[in-house]
Design a protein around this motif. Structure first.
Motif, PDB file in Angstrom:
ATOM      1  N   SER A  50      38.591  -0.901   5.279  1.00 41.94           N
ATOM      2  CA  SER A  50      38.344  -1.192   6.443  1.00 41.94           C
ATOM      3  C   SER A  50      36.949  -0.744   6.901  1.00 41.94           C
ATOM      4  CB  SER A  50      39.542  -0.668   7.400  1.00 41.94           C
ATOM      5  OG  SER A  50      39.259  -0.511   8.739  1.00 41.94           O
ATOM      6  N   TYR A  51      36.441  -1.444   8.165  1.00 43.08           N
ATOM      7  CA  TYR A  51      35.197  -0.852   8.852  1.00 43.08           C
ATOM      8  C   TYR A  51      35.309   0.227   9.733  1.00 43.08           C
ATOM      9  CZ  TYR A  51      32.404  -4.663   7.274  1.00 43.08           C
ATOM     10  OH  TYR A  51      31.563  -5.694   6.618  1.00 43.08           O
ATOM     11  N   ASP A  52      36.728   0.948   9.839  1.00 38.62           N
ATOM     12  CA  ASP A  52      36.765   2.116  10.668  1.00 38.62           C
ATOM     13  C   ASP A  52      36.716   3.332  10.109  1.00 38.62           C
ATOM     14  OD1 ASP A  52      38.940   2.396   9.358  1.00 38.62           O
ATOM     15  OD2 ASP A  52      40.626   2.186  10.748  1.00 38.62           O
ATOM     16  N   GLN A  53      36.641   4.199  10.987  1.00 34.05           N
ATOM     17  CA  GLN A  53      36.385   5.702  10.060  1.00 34.05           C
ATOM     18  C   GLN A  53      37.495   6.623  10.633  1.00 34.05           C
ATOM     19  OE1 GLN A  53      32.831   7.001   8.688  1.00 34.05           O
ATOM     20  NE2 GLN A  53      33.275   4.689   8.215  1.00 34.05           N
ATOM     21  N   ARG A  82      50.034  -2.025   5.719  1.00 37.27           N
ATOM     22  CA  ARG A  82      49.217  -2.593   4.793  1.00 37.27           C
ATOM     23  C   ARG A  82      48.544  -3.778   5.680  1.00 37.27           C
ATOM     24  NH1 ARG A  82      49.944   1.632   2.661  1.00 37.27           N
ATOM     25  NH2 ARG A  82      51.657   1.937   1.228  1.00 37.27           N
ATOM     26  N   SER A  83      48.632  -3.909   6.948  1.00 37.66           N
ATOM     27  CA  SER A  83      47.996  -5.272   7.639  1.00 37.66           C
ATOM     28  C   SER A  83      46.928  -4.392   8.288  1.00 37.66           C
ATOM     29  CB  SER A  83      48.919  -5.625   8.613  1.00 37.66           C
ATOM     30  OG  SER A  83      50.099  -6.365   8.157  1.00 37.66           O
ATOM     31  N   VAL A  84      45.845  -4.368   7.234  1.00 34.71           N
ATOM     32  CA  VAL A  84      44.629  -3.514   7.575  1.00 34.71           C
ATOM     33  C   VAL A  84      43.729  -4.344   8.570  1.00 34.71           C
ATOM     34  CG1 VAL A  84      42.354  -2.847   6.622  1.00 34.71           C
ATOM     35  CG2 VAL A  84      44.551  -2.342   5.287  1.00 34.71           C
ATOM     36  N   LYS A  85      43.427  -3.410   9.623  1.00 35.37           N
ATOM     37  CA  LYS A  85      42.738  -3.811  10.769  1.00 35.37           C
ATOM     38  C   LYS A  85      40.983  -3.849  10.562  1.00 35.37           C
ATOM     39  CE  LYS A  85      45.090  -1.262  14.027  1.00 35.37           C
ATOM     40  NZ  LYS A  85      45.629  -0.853  15.372  1.00 35.37           N
ATOM     41  N   TRP A  86      40.193  -4.536  11.105  1.00 35.87           N
ATOM     42  CA  TRP A  86      38.822  -4.490  10.909  1.00 35.87           C
ATOM     43  C   TRP A  86      38.476  -4.617   9.365  1.00 35.87           C
ATOM     44  CZ3 TRP A  86      41.146  -0.105  13.392  1.00 35.87           C
ATOM     45  CH2 TRP A  86      41.467  -0.118  14.687  1.00 35.87           C
ATOM     46  N   ARG A  94      41.414  -9.075  10.869  1.00 39.28           N
ATOM     47  CA  ARG A  94      42.513  -8.257  10.170  1.00 39.28           C
ATOM     48  C   ARG A  94      43.399  -9.124   9.320  1.00 39.28           C
ATOM     49  NH1 ARG A  94      46.744  -5.978  14.098  1.00 39.28           N
ATOM     50  NH2 ARG A  94      47.369  -4.946  12.155  1.00 39.28           N
ATOM     51  N   LEU A  95      44.005  -8.186   8.666  1.00 40.82           N
ATOM     52  CA  LEU A  95      45.292  -8.764   7.647  1.00 40.82           C
ATOM     53  C   LEU A  95      46.421  -8.935   8.724  1.00 40.82           C
ATOM     54  CD1 LEU A  95      44.259  -7.211   4.518  1.00 40.82           C
ATOM     55  CD2 LEU A  95      44.788  -9.749   4.736  1.00 40.82           C
ATOM     56  N   VAL A  96      47.223  -9.790   8.403  1.00 43.71           N
ATOM     57  CA  VAL A  96      48.673  -9.630   8.810  1.00 43.71           C
ATOM     58  C   VAL A  96      49.652 -10.140   7.483  1.00 43.71           C
ATOM     59  CG1 VAL A  96      50.412 -11.013  10.417  1.00 43.71           C
ATOM     60  CG2 VAL A  96      48.278 -10.256  11.230  1.00 43.71           C
ATOM     61  N   THR A 115      35.944  12.000   6.178  1.00 44.23           N
ATOM     62  CA  THR A 115      35.720  10.825   6.942  1.00 44.23           C
ATOM     63  C   THR A 115      35.647   9.586   6.139  1.00 44.23           C
ATOM     64  OG1 THR A 115      34.472  12.091   8.748  1.00 44.23           O
ATOM     65  CG2 THR A 115      34.505   9.588   8.848  1.00 44.23           C
ATOM     66  N   PHE A 116      36.570   8.700   6.373  1.00 45.21           N
ATOM     67  CA  PHE A 116      36.557   7.588   5.393  1.00 45.21           C
ATOM     68  C   PHE A 116      37.155   6.369   6.013  1.00 45.21           C
ATOM     69  CE2 PHE A 116      40.200  10.196   4.959  1.00 45.21           C
ATOM     70  CZ  PHE A 116      40.950   9.229   4.888  1.00 45.21           C
ATOM     71  N   GLY A 117      36.984   5.203   5.659  1.00 46.60           N
ATOM     72  CA  GLY A 117      37.505   3.827   6.244  1.00 46.60           C
ATOM     73  C   GLY A 117      39.045   3.974   5.563  1.00 46.60           C
ATOM     74  N   TYR A 118      39.974   3.539   6.859  1.00 46.32           N
ATOM     75  CA  TYR A 118      41.312   3.112   6.382  1.00 46.32           C
ATOM     76  C   TYR A 118      41.354   2.079   5.126  1.00 46.32           C
ATOM     77  CZ  TYR A 118      46.249   2.191   7.181  1.00 46.32           C
ATOM     78  OH  TYR A 118      47.552   2.005   7.025  1.00 46.32           O
ATOM     79  N   GLY A 119      42.343   2.206   4.574  1.00 43.02           N
ATOM     80  CA  GLY A 119      42.892   1.202   3.346  1.00 43.02           C
ATOM     81  C   GLY A 119      44.118   1.342   3.080  1.00 43.02           C
ATOM     82  N   GLY A 120      44.300   0.577   1.970  1.00 43.10           N
ATOM     83  CA  GLY A 120      45.881   0.369   1.464  1.00 43.10           C
ATOM     84  C   GLY A 120      45.810  -0.919   0.310  1.00 43.10           C
ATOM     85  N   SER A 121      46.876  -1.194  -0.162  1.00 43.77           N
ATOM     86  CA  SER A 121      47.091  -2.259  -1.240  1.00 43.77           C
ATOM     87  C   SER A 121      48.242  -2.790  -1.327  1.00 43.77           C
ATOM     88  CB  SER A 121      46.484  -1.874  -2.387  1.00 43.77           C
ATOM     89  OG  SER A 121      47.395  -0.807  -3.016  1.00 43.77           O
TER      90      SER A 121
END
Ligand code: MTE
Length: 363
Positions: free
Chosen positions: A149-152, A206-210, A196-198, A159-165
């Motif tokens: 994701s683009y967030d922090q 897992r529905s990653v935003k941004w 975003r993902l839905v 500090t890192f971007g949110y993520g998942g799989s």
């Protein structure tokens, strides 16, 4: 790093139950959940771990990389122009939904105290995830879709971007969207806009935003929110969470929304109303109520036809005399999965789906 918007949402804070002001997290009032199949965007729950990035839909690019013949980038404008647009109704539910009840059973420390309102349903619009994947010549070694994701987000001094799989063979990919509209309007930044993902039926995490990138990978994401958080661990010790299962499908669940706990009840016909939900490819099949600690059960009416990736609301009328009752609520899904009597306690308080027990006092 890009600019961030303030995460605190003044309008939502007036109408929602704020769980945390910064970063902003808020649930939809239970009475409203029972009232409406689709939540207006202004009343859709918010679960945010970090910043709300301010992204220009004209210039923001989604990178598709990893184990594919030709990595590529697509701007959101290109996604809108080149991939089909579809709309579908899907429910998102946070893993921490009903955490407070699990906490009452056995304490959970350092996590947000979510009630049973960490979920909402909306009409999402965007490109089918499958349409993007069809543009990829995927290598046989690829087994997972890894999202960043683009967030922090800040965790443990980093500090890192949110993520998942999710696994590449997840059947719900066929029902997943690269969403850029919500309830017929452009997806707002708070809910992941511009894109975003839905991923319905799967834990909301897992529905990653941004969305920033999709990587075809041999392994699940190495992001903190896949490797450390959102696992069903019994303790915070490294050996416990390293081997704990990663959250994936939502569990079957039913919740009483009305009457609310503080609502005075008068003897006679009393309407009980709530929601039920399940995960993966299962459908909600029935909701039952017991007033005698599970010895006998009465079926409630499903108001909304069971639909893949969506909740169903339910209702039942009971004739109740003056007295105190303990009302049990349980759902069963089309795979025969039924809620357990006891919580499967875990250190972060995820996926609480034990039969709900609610006190009703009739005067
Ligand atoms: N994506 C990013 N980039 N950052 C986040 O904090 N939260 C996740 C998911 N996607 C999150 C995210 C979680 S835990 C949930 S439950 C859903 O977004 C919530 O989506 P909503 O805020 O639109 O309700």
């Amino acid at each position: 790093m890009r600019d961030s918007l303030p995460s605190f949402d003044l309008a939502k804070s007036a109408t929602m139950q704020v769980v945390q002001a910064e970063p902003f997290n808020a649930g939809t009032p239970l009475a409203e959940l029972a009232d409406s199949y689709i939540q207006p965007t202004s009343h859709f729950f918010v679960r945010t771990h970090g910043t709300i990035p301010s992204l220009d839909p004209e210039t923001t690019t989604i990178h598709v990389q990893g184990l594919l013949a030709q990595p590529f980038g697509m701007s959101i404008t290109e996604i809108k122009q080149q991939l089909p647009y579809i709309e579908q109704v899907s429910t998102l539910q946070c893993a921490g939904n009903r955490r407070q009840e699990m906490h009452a059973y056995q304490p959970i420390y350092g996590e947000l105290p979510w009630g049973a309102n960490g979920l909402s349903t909306a009409t999402w619009g965007g490109a089918p995830l499958r349409a993007l994947l069809e543009r990829c010549e995927i290598e046989p070694a690829a087994l997972h879709l890894v999202f960043e994701s683009y967030d922090q987000v800040e965790r443990h001094g980093q500090t890192f971007g949110y993520g998942g799989s999710i696994p590449l063979n997840e059947p719900m990919i066929e029902h997943s969207l690269l969403a850029y509209t919500m309830n017929g309007a452009p997806l707002p930044a708070l809910h992941g806009g511009p894109l975003r993902l839905v991923i319905p039926g799967i834990v909301g995490a897992r529905s990653v935003k941004w969305l920033r990138s999709i990587e075809l990978s041999a392994e699940p994401s190495h992001n903190y929110f896949q490797r450390r958080a959102y696992r069903l661990a019994q303790s915070s010790e490294p050996e416990a969470w390293q081997t704990a299962p990663m959250l994936h499908e939502l569990p079957v669940n039913a919740v009483l929304c009305l009457p609310t706990p503080d609502q005075p009840l008068t003897a006679g016909t009393i309407t009980l109303a709530g929601y039920a939900i399940t995960g993966g490819q299962a459908l909600v099949e029935r909701v039952e109520i017991s007033l005698d600690q599970g010895q006998t059960w009465q079926s409630a009416r499903l108001i909304d036809p069971p639909t893949l990736g969506c909740w169903s609301r339910w209702q039942i009328e009971l004739e109740l005399a003056v007295g105190a009752y303990q009302c049990w609520v349980r759902a069963t899904d089309s795979l025969g999965q039924q809620q357990p009597e006891q919580p499967a306690w875990n250190v972060k308080g995820y996926h609480h789906n034990a039969i709900q027990r609610v006190r009703l006092t009739v005067c």
